[in-house]
Structure formats: structure tokens, C-alpha cells
Scaffold this active site. Structure first.
Site, PDB file in Angstrom:
ATOM      1  NE  ARG C 133     -24.057  19.214 -42.259  1.00 16.07           N
ATOM      2  CZ  ARG C 133     -25.059  19.972 -41.764  1.00 16.07           C
ATOM      3  NH1 ARG C 133     -24.903  20.642 -40.632  1.00 16.07           N
ATOM      4  NH2 ARG C 133     -26.198  20.041 -42.370  1.00 16.07           N
ATOM      5  CE  LYS C 134     -22.034  27.937 -42.099  1.00 19.78           C
ATOM      6  NZ  LYS C 134     -21.803  29.214 -41.391  1.00 19.78           N
ATOM      7  CB  THR C 135     -19.152  21.709 -49.001  1.00 24.30           C
ATOM      8  OG1 THR C 135     -20.277  20.867 -48.708  1.00 24.30           O
ATOM      9  CG2 THR C 135     -18.113  21.529 -47.917  1.00 24.30           C
TER      10      THR C 135
END
Lengths: 278, 278, 278, 278, 278, 278
Positions: C133-135
Site C-alpha cells: 500500500r506504499k503507493t
């Protein structure tokens, strides 16, 4: 599932604007904003409380100074005549918020009550009752929340968060085995695969394909029993297909894990609640 | 009321995104976009067709190349097993649009059918059946449209387009006479004034105040009859208050012009319709 | 994951308005809209093609008459100097769309290329490479798509679609066993549970709790090996914690199913691509 | 450039909804909203602080009662292990905001640090480092802000606020002289004109046309030196074209005013920061 | 400035929904959508054509099949009785779009005509007429466009794209010199600085500070003349402060470059245009 | 009509973003946010106060801590030099909100003043002055509010809330009688019907059809008198068609109920108001 304001404010604002695109001609021309009133939200039939925080937010978004005091808890059983909440503030603000607040609240209470009744029936065979994607467009988050308040569980939220392979998917892929294999290769490892089956042959195929959840669609009681035997605890057993309060009794079979019903959300009787100035 | 795309596209887009925030994991990973299918929308019970153009627009907004051919007309009575529409296009597009299209269509058909039944009952005393503001938040335009398809008439659309003075308004203004006088001085000359009355004294006051429409709220049959005599054609007569299919029969009185019912839209049974690949 | 226009149009429109809140002063005052040009999108380094349909849509949303012809396929390896696409249309429209189209395309190609390199490294021990989810905020859908183009797999899309219990969750619930038990009782039966573990004791607890996926966070190679022995195929094994191209080699252990890396999306070198009029 | 909430709230809300379209299944089902926690945002490598108010706003938009206390200032150099901020509030709210807050913060800190390093290099020849329009779509405002925090300056924000004539513009207009003349006649008197030049002939033409800013695109050091001599302080001198930390050293020439680099924003390594409950 | 649909569609859609939140009760209940009509947009006074493409887009957004044929060009002088456009399509669609299309068109033509008259007056002293930020909220892009159609030039578009230092800015910074110095150090090198001056001392300071543009605010003719002498072509000279058609004659001084007037956009007489079925 | 924040916030936010898409380069680079100022909103001509709460909200939406104190009341007559409001807060926040606040306020005051003058003229024959749908796109709610502040009344708000049959409607339906009959059968019983008439024959037909309101379009004084005789109090009498301050005197006839004028909103002179730091 708990709903933050971030997730419901747009829904509520749109509903208020829908009900008041350019002012409230009755209240705006009769009152000057100085008058104050106190009101009760009173049930006119027995039911389950659900969605009071949504009603509260409706009043807040019209006028931050309105005080909304819930007098019952989410999920609480309420009798006819119960005062669910007391509201005080500007007369003009109470009148503008009333209908929209009730429209949300009546529907959510109606869903919770129906879910509670069906959850109790399903529990007789050890199953839980689950919702579906047959929800009111753009209100899914509120309806799925109301289902949990009534003691139901949520099925997948959307097409994005779990795989369900239906007859059309299977037909196009050639067979259950091929479809499941192809999907498993591609989807996130965090996702489960459910397969909808229409007969016992399909149940067998689904088990062999290593499906996580097997849905028995529109099967009769004896067919369900045999399917459970075939599955033999190798997958979650879900019974579905026109499950209503009237006919759920015919499908109660020990070994069923989940009974899912679109009826919980697509055919709801709103709970009768009114707002009375006191 | 005819609904242009301008008025419904946002509702539909939001519903599609709600049902697919980040893709359809079942179809996207099984199909490549080249496969083509043809499908039928089939009724599984008798009813009234309403909202086919909304369903059509759902398919269009997913994929402009999908061809949706309605086979019944808006308002047409349909029997169980009727093919309401034929749809052909990319397999992946049909599967993505299916549930949202049905969620709209099933609800609109359900409202139209209920309205038709109640309109027929109301017509026995020469009255028309009207909806209320007790609609599903953010779907009012679709629900009020479905009411007209079923032969009902629309009541005011929102707080902005007609005056309705209820007990709380009247209490705050001092009397019906004062409330009506104050409102009439301020509102656009294009607007009518409706007053909700709870007893015959109020009916008399409302008539004397020159009210355009008088609503008889929760009155019994004999009280309605006396109210009609008092009003004596000097105002439109509207009967309201928990009017349902079950109890409308008890309130059928010649001289009533309009019977309004929240039940038409807040407690609807969705019509059972499914999409089948053929 | 395939991206329909419905899912990307708002992102693109916002980006175009961001880059042109009130017109393009260079082009608007120099050209009259009649001039026509043809342009090439040319790579200036080796890489992987990803997101050409997004670039195409950018040009379309500025001017429906622009013709965009992709000359390479999604996922195709491209050499420096490759013409990825040919574009022809109004000079003024090409110039307005150029930068935004490239901003999307360069980032997506960059992600795909990095993913491909890491996927090849991970495959040496039989694992797949997954995103996190590190987008980039509001571009997740495009970035997760680019990961799949590069041969990676997607992890959960958001907080809504799968459970991941981290140390903080576990601390608050008392233990892994309690946390997993509580969650399992409540969540949809369609969801899996992943537990993040920091040592072998936790790995053991997670296995006993019946966790679906066990993440080994920031463990060294030997610890990973012992964890795999403990898990013994009773859960999916995910290795995570600062996995980069530089250090992934130190964590390649047979038996690991998934290696997840935020680096795939949060620290990307854009691929150098330019648009040249020809 | 200072960023008001008005300018960033929509970006943040969209990012939160992207990361949580229908709730946080991990936290929502494990906690009841009563639990409280305190957390630290800790750096895991050296860097520059940038964007703490954005992170703070993320927490606020999830839960207005969360207290976020920044412990470092914008632009401050931070060492590995620094607590950048302390956060206290509902456990459930901290967990929901964590990832989105970090996604913004890590990117902004990464940009500020890179800018600072390049600004120091550029300053060796008396130049400033400037950004470009090669920013992440829909995050330009945050990225350009981060550039200023790192000591860089902003180039034009969009196609709307300054003129830049590139080779294609010039070709279509016939010559630099004609293009500049035509543009100058039409544009607001508040705007400057920049011309991109690829060789010394063009530099001469641009000077004679009275261009405000002359960009030397992809020129080698000796060419830059000769261009500066030609320009002779009659225009701002901007050096551009694949300027990176690695190669900027080769282009440091006294007399250059501005060095602009897309690398500052399109190829950023996120700073490693984590949130730990304490 | 040329306006793409991307930049105007939201404005138009909102205006249509404002004028028709839930249908057109006159047309929807009178026509069935099959009737066809042809209409003329006819001027009822002399003027300048501006905004026909906006009117065209209004009709398109109601009904894509409506054919709108402009019969005059943007900027063309039109006499009373001129048919500006011919429109044919569904009767119901023409009626729904009429008022909104005219509301845009009448205002834009009114601005263009006023601008043309003032531009001619300003040209007598060699100056151009420019607009300001005193535009109608949310219509700036259309109004600034109409100014250019009338032969005026645009001033800065917003607070974001050029610096203008007014008395309050200067007071807070200590002096014009300090304010200009501080600003110049920070702003993009692509931006100009304008200083508003109220007397000749300030004019002198502004020149010495190296200001790009000097605005002479509310000065009389002789003061303007002396200011021009002081400035001596070292800055652009802008005259402003209550410039209207009535009083512009008093400020016409050779040497003035720009005359800016809020009156162009904030006090406009709409041109009288009507739509007639033919 | 009273305007809640819910109804005006989006309009104001959009206007602020329009005026400041990426910051205020003058203030942001000159001030640090610590400076405080006090300012006065001062009238520069006589007029009527209208919209102060809108101006207040503009300042609030930029900075919640700004204190805005209105010193005159809505509808109050103000002389040149009146301080309408005092504002204190951050210097940077006052400067950012100033122009947008004034753009709203100046227009609303201008409308109120014009309405007041025309209302006084209309009252000479016992009529009220009403607005039309000829309002500025997307500001109708503010403009119709300002009309009421000036003592005017609102006509219908949109195509949705009242029926008006014009010549084109009538032509298509065959006759006034047919059009009115068809409409009456379909529209909500809460709605009135207005018919636009162009001669006395049409007036007679409209009366016989039972029209609620009859508009006399572009009739001369004697024609209006005869129409009133024909109508004989059986319908509301509305005079319309190019009613301006200049020519309203020619149409003042006792018996006219309403005079409607597009001029009130489409051709407004903004009131001159400025904000001065004190």
C-alpha cells in the site's frame, strides 16, 4: 465495520441538497432562525435501532449547533413508542433535517430488524446470515453496516475484493477446474475464491479445484445435505438463491456455514419512525 | 418527467465505482476483453417494466460498444419469464455491469408495480395515488419517475418547490391563519400552499385561510367524509398517513383528490430479474 | 487487473486541469487550431512498456479527434530509441496533452521495469514479487496495474479488502491468538487473515491461530528458513521489510511464496521518454 | 508557496478513500473506538523534514480529536532515529491514517532532501535549482512545495502561467523571431517568455527576439559557456536537459542563473519513515 | 486563450442542473421526445458575437443529436435582428437548453461589446484595455475569454500567476524596495512583479526597485503624465482605478501601455438575444 | 429564502480555487503567517447591503480563525463611506480572501439596490417586482436571495418547480386549451401553471383554460389594461418583457400583480466596495 464521517458525509450532503436544492420555502419564509425547538424521534412500531449516528450527522451538517442525543444504542431492540433520540436547536434547522434523517434511519433500522429475524432463523442450523451485492445503489456502505448491527455478516463488498465464479465465468473458461486454476495464478494471495454451483457434479469439481468457498445456488434441502457430505469441510459452505424470511426454513441444514440473502437489502420495509416537537 | 443522461450519469457512475472500486477480480483475471457474449434480462415474476433506459445506460457507461436492446416498453405489464432486454458485447463488460444494472432495474420495476396496484385501488373513489419525500436518499429522481410509470403522480419534489405547513409550523406561527398569511406574503406567486390537518377544526381553519391543498392526516373514513363536506371543493383534498396496499381500502371516499403514500418508495419489494448468458 | 475508462478518467481530467487551469498560453496564442502535426513517443532508455492506454486517453480527453496508435504492447521490452506510439492531430492538442501523458507513462513504465527486474530475482527461489500500500496517493490503481504488467502480483488493494494484523493490533488484543480469533468471528467469510511476525515465537503463534498468510517482517535469511520449517506449508509465507533490488538477494529462500516490496512503487525512477514532432 | 487546507483537503480525502473505500477490516473489527494510543513518527534514515502539516491533516481528516505534535520544523535536517512527530488519540484512528500520512510524508521528505543536495551543487556556480512540470499527476502542488522546502525554486506551475516556446512551437511559427513576436502581441503583460534553444544560433536568435529567459537544452559545458557570452545578461540563463545528481557537476558554469531538473520530482526515493506505537 | 471542452463542461453541466434539478415540468409533460423543431438565435440589439461555442456545448450536453450551426464568427459585429445560430433537433431538448445557453451567450456578448468600445477608446493614446480579477465567481475563464474576443488583453488570471504588490503588502514589508527584494528572491524566475502606486514618490521607488510593471492607481491625468516621465520606459505603465466607459477619456495619456478596468466584467449589460422557433 | 452553508460552500470554494489554483505568490512569499491585520470593508457609493454572510464565509473558508464582524444588516441602506464590516486575523489570510469576498458582495449589493429601486416603482401600481431565470449561471441561489433582500419576490427557481407555457409549447400542443389540459393531467397537484400571452385573444383563452398565472408579454399599457379587464381576477396577472428601470414607468397599471424583470440579475452594476487595512 465502523463508518467514519469521511465515508458518509458526501452521501448525506447529496441527500440534503436533493431534498432542498434551493432552500426550504415553508420554514425559510415562516421562521427567522431565532426560534428554538426540542424534538423526539419516536418509534411507531417495534424494531432494532441502527444508524442513529447517520441521523445525527444529518442534523449536524445542516446546523453544527443542533444537539442530538441518542437515547438507545445501535443494535438495541426498541418497542413501539420508544424515544430513540432527543434533538434540540433552531426550529428551522430541525425542520430542514427531519425528512432526510428519517429516510436514512428508517431504512437502516428496517434492514437491521429483518437481518436479526433471519439471523435467528439461520442460527438454528448453526449458520450465519450474510448480505449480498444486491444493495441500493450508492448506499451499500450504510446497508452493509446495518446488516452487521442486526447480527448478520457481510459478504464481499464489491467486485474488487473477492472472486466469485458463476456459471458464465465457468462456461467461458471451459470448466470449474480451468477457471479456478487461471484465477488462482493471477489474483492477490490475500484473496479467496468462491464458486457458485448448481448441482452436485459441480460441487465435486469445485472441491477438487481447491475452491475456498462453495455456494450452493437454489438447491433443495436434500441436495444441500448431499453437497455438504461431498464437501466434507474442505470448503466453506454457502447456501444462496432466493432466501427469504418465508422460505429460509426449508433450507436449514446442519453443516451450512453461511446463508446469503439479497432480500436483506433489496426488499426492505422501512421502520416507522417520526419526529415530534415536544 | 423524463430523465436525461445529464441527470442520471453521476448516480450511475458512482454506483459502478461503489461496486468496483479497483476492478473486477473475477472477470479481469479470467477474460482478456476479446470474448463476446449475448445475454437476456429475464423476469422471474410478473410485474411492470420501469427503468430500462437506466439499465441500458449502466452498460453504456462501462463499455460504449455494448448493444442493449429493450424488448418491452416502459410501463408495460410483463409476465414471469419475459425477456425484457437483450444485451450483446464483450463478456467482461456484461459481467461488470450486470449487478448494478439489475439493482437499479429491480427497484424501479418494484416501485412501478406497487404504484400500479395502489393507483387502481385509489381510482375506485376517483383519487390518484401520489408519492412523498420518503424516498431513498439520492435516488429520488429515479423513484419518482418509477411512480409515474406505474400510473401514480408526483407530489412536491423537495422542500424547495412547494409549501407544506405541518403542525410544528403552525404551532410556531400561532395559527393556521397566521402561518398561511405570512407564507403567502413571501413565497413566489408560482407556488401553492398545502396545510396538513389533524382534525375537522383545522380543516375549517385551512379552508378559511385560502389554502390551495388540504391534507387530511391519519383520519378515519367518516372524518374524511366530513372534511370533504367542509372543504366543499374550495381546495384540493389529499388523504395521507400510513396509506398502504393493505389499508388503503378503508380510506376510499368519493371527493378525495389525491392519496399520498410513503410506502410506494420506502418499503419496496424489488422485482426478481436476472441476467442470463444465452 | 484491467482498467476501464470509468476508473481512470477522473484522474486524467484532474491532471490535465492541474497542468492547464486556464489554458495553454504558449500554444493558444501561437496556433489557431487548424494546424496539424504528427508526433512520436520515443524511448530514451531501455525498459518495459506500461500505461500506453493511459497516455492515449490523455490525448483523447483533450481532443477526441487525435489519433493515437500504440506501436508496442503492454509489458513488451523496449530498447532505447523505440517509437512506442505515433500520434497525429491538431498541433495545439498534441502540445497540450504531451506533458501529462508523459508524466503518467514514464512513471508506469518505470514501475513495470523495476517490477520485472525484481520478479526475476524473486523467482530464483520460486517466489513472486508483490506490491504494497506504499503507493503514490490517488494513483494506486495505475501503479498496481503497472506492477502486474511487470510480472508482479498485487497485495491487498486497501484497508478494506483483507486483514493484516501488525504488532500494534496484536498488542491491543492481547495476543496473536486472541486477535485472530476476534477478527475471524467478525469478518466476511470471503476474507483472508494475514499476520505480521517479527520473530519465530510469533510465527509459531500465528500458525497455531490458523492464520492464512504469515508475513516474516525484516528477518534475516536463516530466520526465514526456520520460519518456513515452522509454518510447514500451513500458511502462505510472505517475506517483507525493506526489500529492494539491492538486498533482495539476501532473502531468497526456497519455500517463500511472496516477497513484498514498497520500493516497487514508492521509489521509482521514471523511464525517459519524449514526444517528438516528425 | 504556502498551502492552505482548501488546497490540500480534496487530495487527502481522495487518498484516504482510495485506501479505505469501505472501512478498515483489521481495525474496525478488532477495536471499538474507545482504545487510545500514542505513536511516534520515526525516521529510519537521514533526511529533510517536509510535509508534516500534510501528515497532520491526514490524521485530522480521519478524526478531529487526534493530537498531532510536530517535533521538527519544515526544512530541518533530521538524523536517522529522529522522532518527527508525536501523535495521540483513538487507536483505531491512528491505524487508519498511518499509511496515507506516511505515503505523503515520505515522498515530500524525499523530494526536499534530493533538492537540497542538488541546490548545494548548483550553488557552486551561483545557480539555483528549479523544478519542472515533470511532477506526479495531481500532486504538483505538494511536490513543488517540497522543492521550496529543500531550497529549490519553482519553475512555472502549469501551461497557463508562463510561456515556454519549444522547438515544435518555433517550427510551426517559422522562426524564433516570429514566434516570440506573435506571442508577445497576445499574452498578458504580466507574463514572461522563455525559449528553449538547442544550439548557439538559436541562442542568438532568442536574444535578438527579446526573450526574457533562454533555456539551454542538453548543451555541453563549453557550449553553455559560449551561450552565456552571447546572452550577455540580456536574459535569464536556464540550463536544462537530464540534469541529475550524478551529472549536474558537468554543467556547472558561472553565469548560469537556473538549473532545472525533472529528476527532482519524477524519480524520487521516498524517505524511510515509520509510525511506532509507544 | 482558447477554451477546450475539458475546461467548460463542468461549468455548463452545473448550470444545467441548477436550472433543472429534477426535470422540465413544462416540456417533459407536454412532449414525448419525438417532436422536432428548428430555432433561431436572434439578436435584439447591435453587438459583438462571443461565446457561441459555449451555447453550442449547452445544447450538446442536453442532447448529443441537436445540430447547432453558428452563423456568425467569434468577434464579429452583429446588427439587431441577426440570426447568430440555427439549431435543430428534438423540441424537448431545444426548450431545456434555451435559457442556460442564452444566459452564457448574452453575458459573453455583453462583455465583448463593452471591451470593444473601451479598447477603441484606450487605443487613442496607444494603450490596450485589460481586464482584472473583478470577474463573476466561477466564470472567470469565460469572461476573460470574452474580453479577448472584444479586443482586450488579459491581466493576470489569479493570485497564483503574477505578483502584484499593493499598499498593504508594502506597508507590512516596510517599503517598496524591501517588498520587491524579498519577493524577487523567492518567486519563480518566470514571474513578473507589478507594484501598485498611489503617488509619484512611490512611482520613483518602484522604478528604482526594478519593478516590471508599475500600476498608477486612481491618478489624475497630469499625475499620470509625470509618472510616465519618471518611469521613462523602464517598466510597463498600467493605469487603473475606476476606469469606465464614461471616464476613460480623462486618463488617455500617450505613454500608458495598459489601462485595466474591473468594469469590463463586473458591471455588464447582457446583450439581448432570444431563441425563436421557426 | 435563507442560505445555509451547505448550499453556498461549494460555490465559494470553487471561486477561491479559481482565484488561487496554486497559492498567492504575492502574499505567500512576503509574509510568514504570523503577521496580523485589521481591515474595513468600506462602501464607495450609496447602496443596499446584501450578502455579508457570503463574504464572511469566504474569509472563514480561507482561515477559520479570521474574525468577521458585520456592521450593517442585510437590506440596510448604506451611504458612501460606510464601514460594512470589520475583519481581523492573519494578514496573509485577509489578502487571500479579499477579492473573492468582494466579487460576491459587490454583485449581491448591486442586485439588491437595483431591485429596491424597481420594487418602489412597481409598488406605485400595487405590483411587486419579481426576478426571472435570467441569472448568472451557477449563482442563481445568491442572486435570487439578493432580490429578496432588495424587496423583490422570486419567480420560479428553475424548469423543475413550476410550469410556464410559452408560444412554442402552445404551438406544439395545438392551442392554449389543449396544452393546459394536457399539462394539468400530468403535473403534481402542488404545481401552478403559468401561460405567456402575446395578445388579448390568448389572454381570453388562458383564462378559459383555468390558468393560474397569466403573463402579459411585451404588451403596451392600454393592452395591459384590457387584459386585466378580461382576466377579471381569475388569475394572477404578471407583466413581463424587457422591464427595466428606464421603461417600467410605461407599464404601471393598477391590477397588475407582478412585474418580472431579467434586468434585475443579468445586467447589474456591481456596487463599489473596497477593503482597507486600518
Amino acid at each position: 465495520m465502523k463508518l467514519s464521517n469521511l465515508m458518509i458525509d458526501e452521501i448525506i450532503k447529496n441527500a440534503l441538497i436533493e431534498d432542498m436544492p434551493h432552500g426550504d420555502v415553508s420554514s425559510d419564509f415562516l421562521f427567522n432562525g431565532e426560534e428554538r425547538s426540542k424534538a423526539h424521534m419516536v418509534t411507531k412500531e417495534n424494531g432494532i435501532a441502527a444508524g442513529l449516528f447517520v441521523a445525527e450527522r444529518v442534523f449536524f451538517l445542516i446546523d453544527e449547533e443542533t444537539v442530538f442525543t441518542p437515547l438507545v444504542k445501535e443494535g438495541e431492540t426498541v418497542q413501539k413508542g420508544t424515544v430513540m433520540a432527543e434533538i434540540s436547536g433552531r426550529t428551522i434547522s430541525l425542520l430542514k433535517a427531519e425528512r432526510v434523517a428519517l429516510n436514512f434511519l428508517q431504512r437502516m433500522c428496517g434492514i437491521a430488524a429483518k437481518t436479526k429475524r433471519m439471523a435467528e432463523l439461520a442460527s438454528k442450523c448453526g449458520a450465519v446470515i450474510a448480505d449480498t451485492r444486491k444493495t441500493t445503489p450508492n448506499l451499500r456502505i450504510l446497508e452493509k453496516y446495518a446488516v452487521t448491527v442486526g447480527g448478520g455478516v457481510n459478504h464481499r463488498f464489491s467486485l474488487s475484493d473477492a472472486v466469485m465464479l458463476k456459471d458464465n465465468h465457468i462456461k467461458a473458461a471451459g470448466s470449474i477446474a480451468k477457471a479456478v486454476a487461471k484465477i488462482r495464478k493471477n489474483i492477490p494471495h490475500t484473496m479467496k475464491i468462491e464458486v457458485e454451483t448448481e448441482n452436485l457434479d459441480q460441487v465435486g469439481e469445485a472441491v477438487r479445484a481447491g475452491t475456498d468457498i462453495i455456494m450452493l445456488d437454489n438447491m433443495e434441502k436434500d441436495e444441500i445435505e448431499r453437497a455438504i457430505t461431498i464437501i466434507d469441510k474442505r470448503a466453506v459452505v454457502e447456501v444462496s438463491g432466493n432466501i427469504t424470511e418465508e422460505n429460509i426454513g426449508k433450507k436449514l441444514v446442519p453443516g451450512v456455514d453461511v446463508m446469503s440473502s439479497g432480500d436483506l437489502t433489496h426488499s426492505v420495509k422501512a421502520m416507522d419512525i417520526s419526529m415530534r416537537f415536544v
